[in-house]
Write a protein that holds these residues in place. Structure first.
Motif, PDB file in Angstrom:
ATOM      1  N   HIS A  23       0.867  -1.176   0.000  1.00  0.00           N
ATOM      2  CA  HIS A  23       0.000   0.000   0.000  1.00  0.00           C
ATOM      3  C   HIS A  23       0.904   1.226   0.000  1.00  0.00           C
ATOM      4  O   HIS A  23       1.586   1.499   0.990  1.00  0.00           O
ATOM      5  N   GLY A  24       0.924   1.951  -1.115  1.00  0.00           N
ATOM      6  CA  GLY A  24       1.875   3.041  -1.270  1.00  0.00           C
ATOM      7  C   GLY A  24       1.243   4.415  -1.288  1.00  0.00           C
ATOM      8  O   GLY A  24       0.065   4.578  -1.614  1.00  0.00           O
ATOM      9  N   ASP A  25       2.033   5.408  -0.944  1.00  0.00           N
ATOM     10  CA  ASP A  25       1.680   6.810  -1.078  1.00  0.00           C
ATOM     11  C   ASP A  25       2.975   7.604  -1.254  1.00  0.00           C
ATOM     12  O   ASP A  25       4.031   7.018  -1.530  1.00  0.00           O
ATOM     13  N   ALA A  26       2.907   8.905  -1.086  1.00  0.00           N
ATOM     14  CA  ALA A  26       4.075   9.750  -1.324  1.00  0.00           C
ATOM     15  C   ALA A  26       5.231   9.419  -0.398  1.00  0.00           C
ATOM     16  O   ALA A  26       6.397   9.707  -0.707  1.00  0.00           O
ATOM     17  N   ARG A  27       4.961   8.797   0.743  1.00  0.00           N
ATOM     18  CA  ARG A  27       6.023   8.463   1.706  1.00  0.00           C
ATOM     19  C   ARG A  27       6.767   7.191   1.340  1.00  0.00           C
ATOM     20  O   ARG A  27       7.885   6.959   1.782  1.00  0.00           O
TER      21      ARG A  27
END
Length: 199
Positions: A23-27
């Motif tokens: 589960h990815g995001d900008a971090r």
């Protein structure tokens, strides 16, 4: 990488490729690398009791083919957390129609894949770049009296190691003199599930 040596046509292989969701995001990303509940839902009912972690500094370091014999056989859940490896499992269950056959898959920090190598299979990996770190869970503790192995280059097994021409793998002194499959009397029983391709 596809394995031309692998048998075909079986859906319920004892060796399983696990691909945890990220589960990815900008971090960056988050992933559950192991969940007893999720593994049980896949039909994997294994209690892991030990975690191992290895660093292999040179590319083309080869560790294996290793296993532990009864009563301390080990299921292994293997992943690479730095670099890339070719991870290999060989069927060594007496009476198996796929005895001596193998499957292989690339595990890397980037792809996050894991390989479940159950009791009755010899395991090895070859590092594909420098400074590879591999971690794996085992279902029994290390038992020196049950430690076993087979030659990485046994022609009867015929693993297609991706070694550059003229390159010999980095081996431990122990792994360099392991016995051949022909000299091995398997203590592992066949459970009715032949080895099948991973992909």
């Amino acid at each position: 990488m596809p394995d031309p040596n692998a048998p075909s046509g079986q859906a319920d292989s004892p060796v399983q490729l696990i691909e945890p969701k990220r589960h990815g995001d900008a971090r960056g990303w988050f992933s559950e690398s192991y969940s007893e509940r999720d593994f049980a839902a896949r039909g994997i009912d294994i209690r892991f009791v030990q975690d191992n972690h290895s660093l292999s500094k040179p590319a083309f370091t080869l560790r294996g083919l290793h296993f532990q014999t009864p009563p301390h056989g080990q299921d292994k859940l293997v992943r690479c957390i730095r670099g890339r490896i070719l991870d290999v499992a060989v069927d060594i269950r007496a009476g198996s129609p796929t005895y001596g056959k193998w499957v292989a898959v690339e595990l890397s920090a980037e792809n996050g894949r894991q390989l479940l190598v159950p009791i009755g299979f010899a395991h090895a990996f070859l590092t594909l770049e420098d400074d590879c770190e591999v971690v794996y869970k085992t279902s029994d503790f290390y038992a020196p009296d049950c430690d076993g192995g087979l030659r990485w280059d046994d022609p009867a097994i015929g693993i297609d190691w991706p070694l550059p021409a003229g390159t010999a793998p980095e081996l431990s002194a122990k792994d360099a003199v392991l016995p051949l499959l022909a000299d091995f009397v398997s203590p592992f029983a066949y459970d009715g599930r032949p080895l099948a391709p991973l992909d």
